[in-house]
Scaffold this active site. Structure first.
Site, PDB file in Angstrom:
ATOM      1  N   TYR A 264       0.868  -1.185   0.000  1.00  8.29           N
ATOM      2  CA  TYR A 264       0.000   0.000   0.000  1.00  8.29           C
ATOM      3  C   TYR A 264       0.906   1.237   0.000  1.00  8.29           C
ATOM      4  O   TYR A 264       0.842   2.104   0.865  1.00  8.29           O
ATOM      5  CB  TYR A 264      -0.973   0.005   1.180  1.00  8.29           C
TER       6      TYR A 264
ATOM      7  N   HIS B  96       7.495   5.284   1.240  1.00  6.22           N
ATOM      8  CA  HIS B  96       8.153   4.056   0.783  1.00  6.22           C
ATOM      9  C   HIS B  96       9.041   4.354  -0.438  1.00  6.22           C
ATOM     10  O   HIS B  96      10.159   3.847  -0.557  1.00  6.22           O
ATOM     11  CB  HIS B  96       7.125   3.012   0.356  1.00  6.22           C
TER      12      HIS B  96
HETATM   13  P1  AMP Z   1       5.583  -0.247   6.263  1.00  9.50           P
HETATM   14  O1  AMP Z   1       5.085  -0.619   4.901  1.00  9.50           O
HETATM   15  O2  AMP Z   1       4.674   0.645   7.018  1.00  9.50           O
HETATM   16  O3  AMP Z   1       6.050  -1.444   7.062  1.00  9.50           O
HETATM   17  O4  AMP Z   1       6.894   0.618   6.036  1.00  9.50           O
HETATM   18  C1  AMP Z   1       7.971   0.142   5.260  1.00  9.50           C
HETATM   19  C2  AMP Z   1       9.134   1.091   5.388  1.00  9.50           C
HETATM   20  O5  AMP Z   1       8.752   2.385   4.932  1.00  9.50           O
HETATM   21  C3  AMP Z   1       9.621   1.263   6.839  1.00  9.50           C
HETATM   22  O6  AMP Z   1      11.035   1.348   6.850  1.00  9.50           O
HETATM   23  C4  AMP Z   1       9.002   2.571   7.225  1.00  9.50           C
HETATM   24  O7  AMP Z   1       9.699   3.258   8.240  1.00  9.50           O
HETATM   25  C5  AMP Z   1       9.068   3.344   5.925  1.00  9.50           C
HETATM   26  N1  AMP Z   1       8.096   4.440   5.916  1.00  9.50           N
HETATM   27  C6  AMP Z   1       6.761   4.365   6.148  1.00  9.50           C
HETATM   28  N2  AMP Z   1       6.199   5.579   6.112  1.00  9.50           N
HETATM   29  C7  AMP Z   1       7.212   6.464   5.868  1.00  9.50           C
HETATM   30  C8  AMP Z   1       7.289   7.885   5.715  1.00  9.50           C
HETATM   31  N3  AMP Z   1       6.203   8.670   5.826  1.00  9.50           N
HETATM   32  N4  AMP Z   1       8.490   8.437   5.473  1.00  9.50           N
HETATM   33  C9  AMP Z   1       9.614   7.673   5.381  1.00  9.50           C
HETATM   34  N5  AMP Z   1       9.603   6.323   5.503  1.00  9.50           N
HETATM   35  C10 AMP Z   1       8.426   5.727   5.745  1.00  9.50           C
END
Ligand code: AMP
Length: 279
Positions: free
Chosen positions: A29, A34
Site C-alpha cells: 500500500y 516508501h
Molecule cells: P511499512 O510498509 O509501514 O512497514 O513501512 C515500510 C518502510 O517504509 C519502513 O522502513 C518505514 O519506516 C518506511 N516508511 C513508512 N512511512 C514512511 C514515511 N512517511 N516516510 C519515510 N519512511 C516511511
C-alpha cells in the site's frame, strides 16, 4: 522488474544480481514515504530489491492484520516506475513454513513505547526482517525514520547478529500540511484527518522550542500533549522524550540526542510520529 512469489524464485533472480544490492522491506500500500526509500537505494546501489509482505506475526490478535490496506497491482506499478529490479511478494506460508517455531527477539529497547503498546510486535518485526535479510542478502537495507523505534531495533539486531548489512535511515516524508505519510492514514475520517495535524504540529512546535533553547524534558512533552489533547477525536497512548540510543525516558534537562515520539489513537487507527532532537 522481476516479481518473485517464492523463496526459490527470488533466490534464482538474486543469484545474478550485480552488487551492491539495496533492499527496501515494506508491507505494501505504497506511498511517497516508501518510494523515497526506493529512490535512495536506486541512487546508491546497482540492484534494488523490495519486498511486499503484510507480516502476520507483528500484528496483535485485536489489530488490523485482516483489514490492513492492500493494492498489489498499484504497488508493482509504483515500484517499477521507481526503478526497482527485484520484488519479493511471498504468501505467508513461504515466509513461515508449516511448523515454523523460530523467533528472533531483541530485548530492552523493544519493551518500551511501541513494544509496550503492542506486545510481541517487535519480535514479529525482527523475525521477519531476519528471514528477509537471509533471503535477499543485501549490502544495504533502507528504513524510514517515521518508525523511529523500529529503525533502532533493526540496527541493534543487525549489529548483535553480526550481519554484514548497512542500515540506512531515510527522513520521514510528510503530506504538505505536515502529517507523516502512512498506509494507515486511509483509516481516518475527514474530521480525524484534520485533527491528526496536531501530532506533527506538536512535534514541530516542541522541536522549534528546543532549537530556541528549551531543554526541559517535561515541558517539551507537555507542549506536544496540550495541542493533541485539545482535539476531541484523539486519545494519546504516549508522548515520550527518550535517549535516542537506549530509548530510556529522559527527565530534567535534555543534554544528548533524544527521540520525541508519540502514539495517538483515533477510532479506526493509531498513528505514530517522531522527531529527533540534537543539542
Ligand atoms: P511499512 O510498509 O509501514 O512497514 O513501512 C515500510 C518502510 O517504509 C519502513 O522502513 C518505514 O519506516 C518506511 N516508511 C513508512 N512511512 C514512511 C514515511 N512517511 N516516510 C519515510 N519512511 C516511511
Amino acid at each position: 522488474m522481476i516479481v518473485a512469489r517464492t523463496v526459490a524464485e527470488f533466490r534464482a533472480a538474486r543469484a545474478g544480481a550485480p552488487a551492491p544490492v539495496g533492499f527496501v522491506p515494506t508491507m505494501g500500500y505504497l506511498h511517497q514515504g516508501h518510494l523515497a526509500l526506493v529512490h535512495a537505494a536506486r541512487e546508491e546501489c546497482a540492484t534494488v530489491a523490495a519486498s511486499i509482505f503484510v507480516n502476520p506475526t507483528q500484528f496483535g490478535p485485536n489489530e488490523d492484520f485482516e483489514r490492513y490496506p492492500r493494492d498489489e497491482e498499484r504497488d508493482l506499478q509504483l515500484l517499477e516506475a521507481a526503478g526497482t529490479d527485484l520484488v519479493l511478494l511471498p504468501p505467508v506460508d513461504e515466509m513461515y513454513p508449516p511448523g515454523d517455531t523460530t523467533r528472533v527477539r531483541v530485548s530492552g529497547i523493544t519493551e518500551v513505547l511501541e513494544g509496550a503498546r503492542r506486545p510481541g510486535h517487535f519480535e514479529g518485526v525482527t523475525t521477519v526482517v531476519s528471514k528477509l535479510f537471509a533471503m535477499v542478502q543485501p549490502d544495504r537495507a533502507y528504513f524510514g525514520e517515521k518508525d523511529g523505534q523500529q529503525l533502532r531495533v533493526i540496527r541493534r539486531m543487525t549489529r548483535d547478529l553480526l550481519l554484514p548489512i548497512e542500515i540506512v535511515a531515510c527522513p520521514t516524508v510528510r503530506e504538505p500540511d505536515g502529517l507523516a505519510m502512512s498506509s494507515r492514514n486511509v483509516y481516518l475520517s475527514a474530521d480525524e484527518r484534520a485533527q491528526a495535524l496536531s501530532l506533527s504540529a506538536g512535534l514541530r512546535a516542541a522541536s522549534e522550542a528546543f532549537d530556541r533553547g528549551e531543554r526541559d524534558a517535561g515541558r517539551l512533552r507537555a507542549m506536544v500533549r496540550e495541542g493533541i489533547e485539545a482535539q476531541p477525536l484523539t486519545d494519546i497512548n504516549y508522548v515520550s522524550l527518550a535517549d535516542s540510543e537506549t530509548l530510556e525516558e529522559l527527565d530534567g534537562a535534555v543534554g544528548r540526542a533524544a527521540m520525541l515520539s508519540l502514539a495517538v489513537r483515533f477510532s479506526g487507527a493509531t498513528l505514530i510520529d517522531n522527531v529527533t532532537l540534537e543539542p
